[in-house]
Motif scaffolding. Sequence first.
Motif: not given
Length: 292
Positions: A31-54
């Motif tokens: 589970l990845l939780l974003h900060g202010y003043p953002q949305t889940h879009a802040m994880w766009h540079r990490l999420a694809p790589a993490l999705a290869r393992r999780f």
Amino acid sequence: MALFEGFAERRIDTGEAVINLRMAGNGPPLLLLHGYPQTHAMWHRLAPALARRFTVVLPDLRGYGDSSKPPGGDDHAGYGKRAMADDQVRVMEELGFTRFQAVGHDRGARVLHRMCLDYPDQVTRAALLDIVPTALAYGTADQAFATAYFHWFFLIQRHDLPERLLAAAPDAWIERMLGLSGAGSEVFAPEAVAEYKRCFRNPATIHASCEDYRAAASTDLADDEEDADTRIACPLLVLWGGKSVVGRLYDPLAIWKEKAADVRGQALPCGHFLPEEAPEETLAALGAFLEG
């Protein structure tokens, strides 16, 4: 959204809020939780790589992004970190995950801190990005802190002063919070910034985010006082920006060692927005810590 090609979209009703999310992957739940003043879009540079393992779950916190905006109530508890943490535990349960690892940045890290205390059996490992405990921040605030984190004191003012002012120039506020007028502003992907602005133009988002900060200065402090002696039980990774306010004003590792039994961490060569400013370093640190 082009930033998350291959990620499925879901909306989950937790009973008090409807949480918007994206998810991808087939490994252990993360589970990845974003900060202010953002949305889940802040994880766009990490999420694809993490999705290869999780199996990566990327929600918008209640009040943010495309998640619903329930009322805060007279005591602002509707945006207390306890309520926001409960949302995310219910989301994971609905997805079939009763135990999971989690990473939180900024406000999301505060939600995760509370989640670790309230749901120790569900959170197996946690990573907190660029925060110190809320109670400590308020309890030790000085001129340097108040100058750098002026928005902590602006956003908690009584409704609807901050709401009116922010609604007059939402894009300018996003740019100010991200530091887009200064050096290094090119680190933010235009598509992500556009998403932050789109969501923050909604007056309901502005109000909800103010309620988040109002809760932090009231009901969250009361909850933290009750749990002042409770230590986080799961392994904890603490990452912070060496150039951030947290990195300049505090010793994060020493502080969190007072709050958890098993803590490790390091500074990264960036400011506050670790996943966007230093994605490779952040990904390497998370990869070495998370079990997958």
